[in-house]
Scaffold this active site. Sequence first.
Site, PDB file in Angstrom:
ATOM      1  N   GLU A  29      39.958  94.496   0.974  1.00 43.57           N
ATOM      2  CA  GLU A  29      39.114  93.818   0.839  1.00 43.57           C
ATOM      3  C   GLU A  29      39.615  92.646   2.299  1.00 43.57           C
ATOM      4  O   GLU A  29      40.940  92.462   2.614  1.00 43.57           O
ATOM      5  CB  GLU A  29      39.023  92.658  -0.441  1.00 43.57           C
ATOM      6  CG  GLU A  29      38.401  93.512  -1.817  1.00 43.57           C
ATOM      7  CD  GLU A  29      38.136  92.175  -2.886  1.00 43.57           C
ATOM      8  OE1 GLU A  29      37.712  91.022  -2.683  1.00 43.57           O
ATOM      9  OE2 GLU A  29      37.627  92.690  -3.627  1.00 43.57           O
ATOM     10  N   HIS A  30      38.889  92.404   2.712  1.00 43.69           N
ATOM     11  CA  HIS A  30      38.318  91.258   3.613  1.00 43.69           C
ATOM     12  C   HIS A  30      39.536  91.404   4.915  1.00 43.69           C
ATOM     13  O   HIS A  30      39.743  90.647   5.816  1.00 43.69           O
ATOM     14  CB  HIS A  30      39.048  89.658   3.443  1.00 43.69           C
ATOM     15  CG  HIS A  30      38.395  89.196   2.438  1.00 43.69           C
ATOM     16  ND1 HIS A  30      37.451  88.529   1.413  1.00 43.69           N
ATOM     17  CD2 HIS A  30      39.334  89.026   0.699  1.00 43.69           C
ATOM     18  CE1 HIS A  30      36.499  87.900   1.020  1.00 43.69           C
ATOM     19  NE2 HIS A  30      38.004  88.544   0.188  1.00 43.69           N
ATOM     20  N   ARG A  31      39.080  93.121   5.214  1.00 44.30           N
ATOM     21  CA  ARG A  31      39.712  93.634   5.737  1.00 44.30           C
ATOM     22  C   ARG A  31      41.133  93.546   6.624  1.00 44.30           C
ATOM     23  O   ARG A  31      41.798  93.690   7.302  1.00 44.30           O
ATOM     24  CB  ARG A  31      39.247  92.844   7.252  1.00 44.30           C
ATOM     25  CG  ARG A  31      37.832  93.334   7.991  1.00 44.30           C
ATOM     26  CD  ARG A  31      37.266  93.542   9.406  1.00 44.30           C
ATOM     27  NE  ARG A  31      37.665  94.556   9.872  1.00 44.30           N
ATOM     28  CZ  ARG A  31      37.281  94.924  10.169  1.00 44.30           C
ATOM     29  NH1 ARG A  31      36.766  96.205   9.435  1.00 44.30           N
ATOM     30  NH2 ARG A  31      38.274  96.447  11.093  1.00 44.30           N
ATOM     31  N   LEU A  32      41.452  93.322   4.579  1.00 38.94           N
ATOM     32  CA  LEU A  32      43.715  93.590   4.583  1.00 38.94           C
ATOM     33  C   LEU A  32      43.955  94.877   4.618  1.00 38.94           C
ATOM     34  O   LEU A  32      44.635  94.503   3.246  1.00 38.94           O
ATOM     35  CB  LEU A  32      43.395  92.348   3.629  1.00 38.94           C
ATOM     36  CG  LEU A  32      43.203  90.922   3.963  1.00 38.94           C
ATOM     37  CD1 LEU A  32      43.336  89.954   2.839  1.00 38.94           C
ATOM     38  CD2 LEU A  32      44.003  90.146   5.359  1.00 38.94           C
ATOM     39  N   HIS A  33      43.883  95.799   5.437  1.00 38.11           N
ATOM     40  CA  HIS A  33      43.922  97.112   5.055  1.00 38.11           C
ATOM     41  C   HIS A  33      45.562  97.082   5.230  1.00 38.11           C
ATOM     42  O   HIS A  33      46.319  96.300   5.222  1.00 38.11           O
ATOM     43  CB  HIS A  33      43.383  97.821   5.786  1.00 38.11           C
ATOM     44  CG  HIS A  33      41.354  97.323   6.557  1.00 38.11           C
ATOM     45  ND1 HIS A  33      40.466  97.569   5.661  1.00 38.11           N
ATOM     46  CD2 HIS A  33      41.140  97.580   7.749  1.00 38.11           C
ATOM     47  CE1 HIS A  33      39.489  97.178   6.294  1.00 38.11           C
ATOM     48  NE2 HIS A  33      39.428  97.041   6.897  1.00 38.11           N
TER      49      HIS A  33
END
Length: 191
Positions: free
Chosen positions: A168-172
């Site tokens: 989520e939230h591009r917190l890959h």
Amino acid sequence: MMEPFALFDDWYSQARETEINDSNAMALATADARGHPSVRMVLLKGHGPDGFIFYTNFEGRKAEELTVNPHAALLFHWKSMRRQIRIEGAVGPVNDATADAYFATRSRDSQLGAWASDQSRPLPSREIFMARFEEANARFEGRPVPRPPHWSGFRLVPDRIEFWQDREHRLHERRLFTRDDTGWSEGLLYP
């Protein structure tokens, strides 16, 4: 540290259960002698600690590029799982026994197509290709279709494997495995 091939096997097994079409599809990136890149989808047909195997016509563009520049990159993207795996390394041909064994598992029509196709070369009409297919069918009627001398496989031996997991939230999450003369090491990359 988890070994990268065990992690690949785990993710690949999950993809084979959840991906609707071609869970073994991978993008193959190559470059010609001038360094000009090219990418296409191919199918993974074998894998293990000794590398990742795919097959092709050795007279086509991808084989020509791999011959002059024997390094490549693979990308598996499993959208429904929100995962991808990037693999980079040196490439070389598989041995004849390996290619023969895989060729024997292909459908007869796929085997005949390997004889009929001048892969990546200009084709004036579909009718010409289908006529060549029928010629190959007549040539091998009533007997097994042998592997054409111009058809075989390549094995990419990885020195770098990255496992990417969407968060989520591009917190890959990005796990990178690199190989040197002493073996594999693992680290993380910023997303």
